[in-house]
Design an enzyme around this catalytic site. Structure first.
Site, PDB file in Angstrom:
ATOM      1  N   ASP A   1     -11.185 -13.911  -6.968  1.00  0.00           N
ATOM      2  CA  ASP A   1     -10.018 -13.415  -7.730  1.00  0.00           C
ATOM      3  C   ASP A   1     -10.423 -13.286  -9.216  1.00  0.00           C
ATOM      4  O   ASP A   1     -10.089 -12.230  -9.670  1.00  0.00           O
ATOM      5  CB  ASP A   1      -8.573 -14.230  -7.530  1.00  0.00           C
ATOM      6  CG  ASP A   1      -8.267 -14.018  -5.963  1.00  0.00           C
ATOM      7  OD1 ASP A   1      -8.817 -12.996  -5.483  1.00  0.00           O
ATOM      8  OD2 ASP A   1      -7.355 -14.374  -5.753  1.00  0.00           O
TER       9      ASP A   1
ATOM     10  N   GLU B   1     -12.208 -18.668  -3.417  1.00  0.00           N
ATOM     11  CA  GLU B   1     -11.269 -17.650  -3.240  1.00  0.00           C
ATOM     12  C   GLU B   1     -10.727 -17.240  -4.711  1.00  0.00           C
ATOM     13  O   GLU B   1     -10.497 -16.404  -5.401  1.00  0.00           O
ATOM     14  CB  GLU B   1     -10.094 -17.861  -2.391  1.00  0.00           C
ATOM     15  CG  GLU B   1     -10.464 -17.629  -0.809  1.00  0.00           C
ATOM     16  CD  GLU B   1     -11.377 -16.287  -0.601  1.00  0.00           C
ATOM     17  OE1 GLU B   1     -11.082 -15.378  -1.104  1.00  0.00           O
ATOM     18  OE2 GLU B   1     -12.350 -16.536   0.123  1.00  0.00           O
TER      19      GLU B   1
ATOM     20  N   GLU C   1     -14.561  -9.068  -3.528  1.00  0.00           N
ATOM     21  CA  GLU C   1     -15.894  -9.497  -2.606  1.00  0.00           C
ATOM     22  C   GLU C   1     -17.120  -9.533  -3.423  1.00  0.00           C
ATOM     23  O   GLU C   1     -17.867 -10.661  -3.261  1.00  0.00           O
ATOM     24  CB  GLU C   1     -16.205  -8.348  -1.445  1.00  0.00           C
ATOM     25  CG  GLU C   1     -14.845  -8.387  -0.373  1.00  0.00           C
ATOM     26  CD  GLU C   1     -14.382  -9.661   0.159  1.00  0.00           C
ATOM     27  OE1 GLU C   1     -15.168 -10.320   0.385  1.00  0.00           O
ATOM     28  OE2 GLU C   1     -12.965  -9.623   0.350  1.00  0.00           O
TER      29      GLU C   1
HETATM   30 ZN   LIG Z   1     -12.555 -13.939  -0.608  1.00  0.00          ZN
END
Ligand SMILES: [Zn+2]
Length: 412
Positions: A357, A353, A276
């Site tokens: 990551d 995303e 996050e």
């Molecule tokens: Zn995410």
């Protein structure tokens, strides 16, 4: 012209339904494939059978609800149902701002009430059967009432403002309406967590303890302020766990579901948090907001042109151009464009995303993020084998397989 528009609307409705059903069928077929090696440890045999049952139950239910809603929508458009609702409303209110408001209110309420039985079945039968549901009838009713209240105040208020602008200046409507929506969405991006979320959930600062000190260590090393980390009582409604990043600037916050704490080890939670913070470091919220600005401008420009057309209203069974009938015709005619925009948004979101990551991996949390993501998938009984085409259209996140593979690559 009205004839052509009528058939275009019907064609778009049918094509969209056909495409969505085709994608759903592909997805069901694909879910039966055997799991790749790296995903085999997520479910044991019993749990995997349960997951397959859950997936198929939802797929069947989705088929039923979407077919039902398709038929109702198609009939409304094909038989001039909206034109009739318009006449009915005109019989009671004839005011350039109030008529569209009442019209949309009636359509919204009818649509919502038709959906309630399906919604109740989903929550109290399907989610209940698989052990996810925590919603009590009392919570359900209050959520519904609060939802209506918000729709009336925020939705109604915003709509009234936009219609008022249209009555003032049809020519510059598109520009002013765009400005209103942009300012409003900036406001919502900033204050959503402070104004809307508290109506439904409790958010508390991360409590003192082992987890907090582990998070503290990590957050400090990345320069993220701990006062922006909150725990939300997601367990009030479901056992499913989640975490998300929201807000801009000083209003940024990371929200962890309390259910996350039951599922994951502290290290895995820090890994999820690292992901996050990755979103924050890469300024993803800001970027998403910025790219929504030109796309809303195009939307309102086309909308402004369409609002003046009598043929649009006639295609829906009306007689002359009216804000509400034209808006409804527009919502269907614009949907192929918004489909393309949605797909592009998903492509970009999946890219983000991977970046988030990679940020967690760079900070040494690849292994913990992998096991954390696996646990999340297992506890939500998520489908591990979605069809690539379904993913392309609908997934805002890469599949678990893709994320784990990428994280593994980053470790060598
Ligand atoms: Zn995410």
């Amino acid at each position: 012209m009205a004839h052509f528009l009528f058939f275009a609307i019907i064609f778009i409705l049918v094509a969209d339904f056909g495409m969505e059903r085709y994608l759903a069928l592909l997805n069901i077929k694909h879910s039966k494939k055997s799991l790749p090696e790296i995903l085999k440890d997520i479910y044991d045999t019993d749990k995997y059978a349960k997951q397959q049952d859950y997936f198929r139950t939802n797929a069947r239910f989705g088929m039923l609800t979407s077919t039902f809603s398709f038929i109702v929508t198609l009939l409304m458009y094909a038989l001039g149902g909206f034109g009739r609702v318009d006449q009915l409303v005109q019989g009671y209110v004839q005011n350039p701002i109030l008529t569209p408001l009442v019209f949309f209110g009636v359509i919204f309420l009818a649509n919502d009430i038709i959906g309630i039985p399906f919604d109740i079945y989903d929550t109290f039968v399907i989610e209940q059967k698989f052990g996810f549901n925590k919603v009590t009838p009392k919570i359900y009713i209050f959520d519904k009432l609060k939802g209506y209240l918000l729709t009336v105040i925020i939705g109604g208020g915003l709509l009234a403002l936009i219609i008022w602008i249209y009555t003032l200046t049809p020519d510059y409507f598109w520009l002013l309406a765009w400005a209103v929506i942009t300012v409003f969405s900036l406001f919502m991006t900033m204050f959503y967590s402070e104004i809307i979320v508290p109506l439904f959930n409790k958010q508390t600062p991360l409590p003192e303890g082992e987890l907090r000190s582990e998070i503290e260590k990590f957050a400090l090393s990345t320069g993220f302020n701990l006062t922006n980390i909150f725990v939300i009582d997601g367990s009030k409604r479901s056992t499913k766990a989640n975490a998300y990043f929201s807000g801009l600037g000083a209003k940024k916050r990371i929200v962890l579901y309390d259910t996350l704490m039951d599922t994951m080890s502290n290290e895995e939670i820090v890994a999820v948090l690292a992901h996050e913070i990755g979103h924050y470091k890469h300024k993803h919220t800001k970027f998403n907001f910025l790219i929504s600005i030109p796309s809303t401008l195009v939307l309102f420009f086309v909308f402004g042109l369409i609002l003046k057309s009598d043929a649009m209203a006639q295609a829906l069974g009306g007689t002359t151009a009216s804000f509400h009938l034209n808006a409804l015709a527009f919502s269907i005619l614009y949907s192929p464009i918004s489909l393309i925009l949605d797909i592009s948004t998903n492509v970009l979101s999946r890219k983000f995303e991977y970046q988030a990551d990679a940020f967690a991996a760079k900070n040494g949390y690849a292994e913990q993020l992998k096991s954390g993501l696996k646990k999340l998938s297992a506890t939500t009984l998520s489908n591990l084998m979605p069809h690539p085409l379904f993913v392309f259209f609908h997934y805002s996140h890469p599949t678990l397989f893709q994320r784990i593979s990428k994280l593994t690559d980053s470790q060598v």
